[in-house]
Design a protein around this motif. Structure first.
Motif, PDB file in Angstrom:
ATOM      1  N   TYR A 101     -31.404  -0.383  -0.916  1.00  0.00           N
ATOM      2  CA  TYR A 101     -32.126   0.090   0.274  1.00  0.00           C
ATOM      3  C   TYR A 101     -32.434   1.570   0.118  1.00  0.00           C
ATOM      4  O   TYR A 101     -31.528   2.367  -0.161  1.00  0.00           O
ATOM      5  CB  TYR A 101     -31.263  -0.079   1.528  1.00  0.00           C
ATOM      6  CG  TYR A 101     -30.982  -1.513   1.902  1.00  0.00           C
ATOM      7  CD1 TYR A 101     -29.955  -2.230   1.282  1.00  0.00           C
ATOM      8  CD2 TYR A 101     -31.733  -2.151   2.885  1.00  0.00           C
ATOM      9  CE1 TYR A 101     -29.696  -3.541   1.631  1.00  0.00           C
ATOM     10  CE2 TYR A 101     -31.476  -3.467   3.246  1.00  0.00           C
ATOM     11  CZ  TYR A 101     -30.465  -4.156   2.612  1.00  0.00           C
ATOM     12  OH  TYR A 101     -30.196  -5.459   2.956  1.00  0.00           O
ATOM     13  N   GLU A 143     -34.715   2.658   5.013  1.00  0.00           N
ATOM     14  CA  GLU A 143     -34.863   1.215   5.271  1.00  0.00           C
ATOM     15  C   GLU A 143     -33.703   0.678   6.118  1.00  0.00           C
ATOM     16  O   GLU A 143     -32.576   1.180   6.041  1.00  0.00           O
ATOM     17  CB  GLU A 143     -34.953   0.452   3.937  1.00  0.00           C
ATOM     18  CG  GLU A 143     -36.295   0.684   3.257  1.00  0.00           C
ATOM     19  CD  GLU A 143     -36.393   0.094   1.860  1.00  0.00           C
ATOM     20  OE1 GLU A 143     -37.515   0.051   1.352  1.00  0.00           O
ATOM     21  OE2 GLU A 143     -35.364  -0.303   1.285  1.00  0.00           O
ATOM     22  N   CYS A 184     -34.825 -11.657  -1.679  1.00  0.00           N
ATOM     23  CA  CYS A 184     -35.573 -10.593  -2.380  1.00  0.00           C
ATOM     24  C   CYS A 184     -35.726 -10.944  -3.862  1.00  0.00           C
ATOM     25  O   CYS A 184     -36.772 -10.710  -4.473  1.00  0.00           O
ATOM     26  CB  CYS A 184     -34.868  -9.252  -2.245  1.00  0.00           C
ATOM     27  SG  CYS A 184     -34.770  -8.684  -0.546  1.00  0.00           S
ATOM     28  N   ASN A 206     -34.814  -4.501  -5.171  1.00  0.00           N
ATOM     29  CA  ASN A 206     -35.205  -3.674  -4.029  1.00  0.00           C
ATOM     30  C   ASN A 206     -35.343  -4.527  -2.777  1.00  0.00           C
ATOM     31  O   ASN A 206     -35.885  -5.631  -2.827  1.00  0.00           O
ATOM     32  CB  ASN A 206     -36.544  -2.982  -4.301  1.00  0.00           C
ATOM     33  CG  ASN A 206     -36.373  -1.756  -5.173  1.00  0.00           C
ATOM     34  OD1 ASN A 206     -35.408  -1.003  -5.018  1.00  0.00           O
ATOM     35  ND2 ASN A 206     -37.288  -1.569  -6.110  1.00  0.00           N
ATOM     36  N   PHE A 207     -34.880  -3.982  -1.632  1.00  0.00           N
ATOM     37  CA  PHE A 207     -35.038  -4.694  -0.363  1.00  0.00           C
ATOM     38  C   PHE A 207     -36.528  -4.885  -0.068  1.00  0.00           C
ATOM     39  O   PHE A 207     -36.967  -5.970   0.289  1.00  0.00           O
ATOM     40  CB  PHE A 207     -34.359  -3.890   0.750  1.00  0.00           C
ATOM     41  CG  PHE A 207     -34.501  -4.486   2.113  1.00  0.00           C
ATOM     42  CD1 PHE A 207     -33.956  -5.722   2.416  1.00  0.00           C
ATOM     43  CD2 PHE A 207     -35.190  -3.805   3.116  1.00  0.00           C
ATOM     44  CE1 PHE A 207     -34.094  -6.281   3.677  1.00  0.00           C
ATOM     45  CE2 PHE A 207     -35.324  -4.355   4.382  1.00  0.00           C
ATOM     46  CZ  PHE A 207     -34.771  -5.594   4.658  1.00  0.00           C
ATOM     47  N   ARG A 208     -37.295  -3.815  -0.227  1.00  0.00           N
ATOM     48  CA  ARG A 208     -38.748  -3.904  -0.009  1.00  0.00           C
ATOM     49  C   ARG A 208     -39.437  -3.905  -1.357  1.00  0.00           C
ATOM     50  O   ARG A 208     -39.140  -3.074  -2.222  1.00  0.00           O
ATOM     51  CB  ARG A 208     -39.244  -2.708   0.803  1.00  0.00           C
ATOM     52  CG  ARG A 208     -38.811  -2.724   2.242  1.00  0.00           C
ATOM     53  CD  ARG A 208     -40.006  -2.907   3.183  1.00  0.00           C
ATOM     54  NE  ARG A 208     -39.564  -3.243   4.527  1.00  0.00           N
ATOM     55  CZ  ARG A 208     -39.289  -2.351   5.460  1.00  0.00           C
ATOM     56  NH1 ARG A 208     -39.425  -1.075   5.205  1.00  0.00           N
ATOM     57  NH2 ARG A 208     -38.898  -2.740   6.658  1.00  0.00           N
ATOM     58  N   GLN A 209     -40.407  -4.812  -1.488  1.00  0.00           N
ATOM     59  CA  GLN A 209     -41.098  -4.977  -2.770  1.00  0.00           C
ATOM     60  C   GLN A 209     -41.955  -3.760  -3.119  1.00  0.00           C
ATOM     61  O   GLN A 209     -42.089  -3.400  -4.283  1.00  0.00           O
ATOM     62  CB  GLN A 209     -42.007  -6.207  -2.655  1.00  0.00           C
ATOM     63  CG  GLN A 209     -42.509  -6.716  -3.960  1.00  0.00           C
ATOM     64  CD  GLN A 209     -43.205  -8.050  -3.791  1.00  0.00           C
ATOM     65  OE1 GLN A 209     -43.745  -8.346  -2.716  1.00  0.00           O
ATOM     66  NE2 GLN A 209     -43.214  -8.840  -4.824  1.00  0.00           N
ATOM     67  N   GLU A 210     -42.513  -3.112  -2.058  1.00  0.00           N
ATOM     68  CA  GLU A 210     -43.507  -2.066  -2.328  1.00  0.00           C
ATOM     69  C   GLU A 210     -42.915  -0.699  -2.676  1.00  0.00           C
ATOM     70  O   GLU A 210     -43.645   0.276  -2.785  1.00  0.00           O
ATOM     71  CB  GLU A 210     -44.508  -1.951  -1.167  1.00  0.00           C
ATOM     72  CG  GLU A 210     -43.946  -1.766   0.230  1.00  0.00           C
ATOM     73  CD  GLU A 210     -43.390  -3.043   0.868  1.00  0.00           C
ATOM     74  OE1 GLU A 210     -43.421  -4.112   0.245  1.00  0.00           O
ATOM     75  OE2 GLU A 210     -42.899  -2.947   2.003  1.00  0.00           O
ATOM     76  N   VAL A 211     -41.601  -0.632  -2.900  1.00  0.00           N
ATOM     77  CA  VAL A 211     -40.990   0.655  -3.279  1.00  0.00           C
ATOM     78  C   VAL A 211     -41.600   1.143  -4.589  1.00  0.00           C
ATOM     79  O   VAL A 211     -41.703   0.391  -5.551  1.00  0.00           O
ATOM     80  CB  VAL A 211     -39.453   0.487  -3.445  1.00  0.00           C
ATOM     81  CG1 VAL A 211     -38.829   1.739  -4.029  1.00  0.00           C
ATOM     82  CG2 VAL A 211     -38.825   0.153  -2.110  1.00  0.00           C
TER      83      VAL A 211
END
Ligand SMILES: C[S@@+](CC[C@H](N)C(=O)[O-])C[C@H]1O[C@@H](n2cnc3c(N)ncnc32)[C@H](O)[C@@H]1O
Length: 283
Positions: free
Chosen positions: A143, A147, A183, A248-253
């Motif tokens: 994270y 986030e 994820c 990654n928690f969010r793909q767009e990092v």
């Protein structure tokens, strides 16, 4: 109205930040001598990133080789079964621990801790860990500091905080487990998975991925390993990323994937339990 909602939120935010490290918060004052002091961020690395890459590439390369070998043998056996010449010999299949011993010269595993009431710990079970070696990896969902991790962090002692505020949730149960699975299933390139979910089981494909079970040092049991952050370089081969125990928690990092490795502070022999320092002060 908006201000009181914001205040309520900020208060919650403050208390939830304390929940990340409840065990440390309760025990820190007892163990001040064991705090790890680092003079600046860049000095936190005992082993250069290139050496971390080299060790991981070597281990993952052998794991992939063996997996391909097994697949080829499976296909051959299917053909033989269809033609009535089935071969029951399993041959020299090598498991993750053998791959670890072959490439790194030691094995580690989870076992009941040698400390009373400390649950599970991680031990060197075979071979010798030389000073400065990569002994384990801290698996989990990564994270960024902005986030949301509120629900995953409740009563969760496995949330690791990196020096720059990035958090890694290494809990292999409950909501944390579901988040990691989801994820990991999301991120792939063609046929290749970009992370490994098997650390959530008792038999991780990557045998290093048990670092979340390493217990904290004390005055009597000094640390023999320390945490070191490792950002996976762009050139890390796609086909070997399937053994990385982080996602990654969010793909767009945009940043490189953050991993954390545990590095030995001295030679460690078979039978010894690994102890890290849960608290590092950066001046
Ligand atoms: C990241 S977990 C480590 C794995 C843990 N031993 C387990 O079995 O789940 C951190 C928790 O382990 C326990 N722990 C770690 N170091 C300890 C120590 N030196 N003495 C007692 N308990 C410890 C505390 O309960 C802490 O909240």
């Amino acid at each position: 109205m908006f201000r009181s909602t914001l205040n309520r939120f900020l208060n919650k935010w403050k208390s939830y930040r304390h929940r990340f490290v409840p065990w440390i918060a309760l025990n820190l004052s007892k163990n001040e001598k064991t705090l790890r002091q680092v003079s600046e961020r860049s000095k936190d690395k005992l082993t250069p990133d290139a050496e971390v890459s080299r060790a991981l590439l070597q281990l993952f390369g052998v794991l992939l080789d063996r997996a391909e070998h097994r697949d080829a043998r499976g296909a051959q056996n299917n053909f033989k079964r269809l033609t009535g010449q089935e071969d029951h010999c399993r041959g020299d299949l090598i498991c993750g621990h053998d791959a670890m011993f072959q490439t790194l010269g030691f094995c580690i595993d989870r076992k009941p801790s040698s400390l009373a009431f400390a649950g599970t710990g991680v031990f060197v079970t075979k071979g010798l860990v030389p000073k400065g070696a990569i002994v384990a990896m801290y698996p989990g969902t990564v994270y960024q500091p902005y986030e949301p991790i509120f629900f995953q962090s409740i009563r969760n002692p496995f949330v690791f905080r990196c020096i720059d505020g990035v958090l890694i949730d290494g809990n292999d149960k409950g909501i944390s487990k579901m988040v990691f699975r989801s994820c990991s299933g999301r991120d792939r390139v063609g046929f290749f998975m970009l992370s490994d979910v098997s650390w959530l089981t008792n038999d991780p494909l990557n045998p290093l991925a048990v670092g979340q079970y390493v217990n904290n040092c004390s005055n009597e049991r000094p640390a023999n390993v320390c945490y070191q952050e490792y950002d996976v370089p762009d050139k890390f081969p796609i086909e070997l990323r399937q053994y990385l125990p982080n996602v990654n928690f969010r793909q767009e990092v945009q940043a490189p994937l953050r991993c954390v490795v545990l590095v030995s502070l001295r030679d460690i022999i078979a039978g010894e339990e690994l102890f890290s320092n849960y608290y590092t002060i950066v001046h």
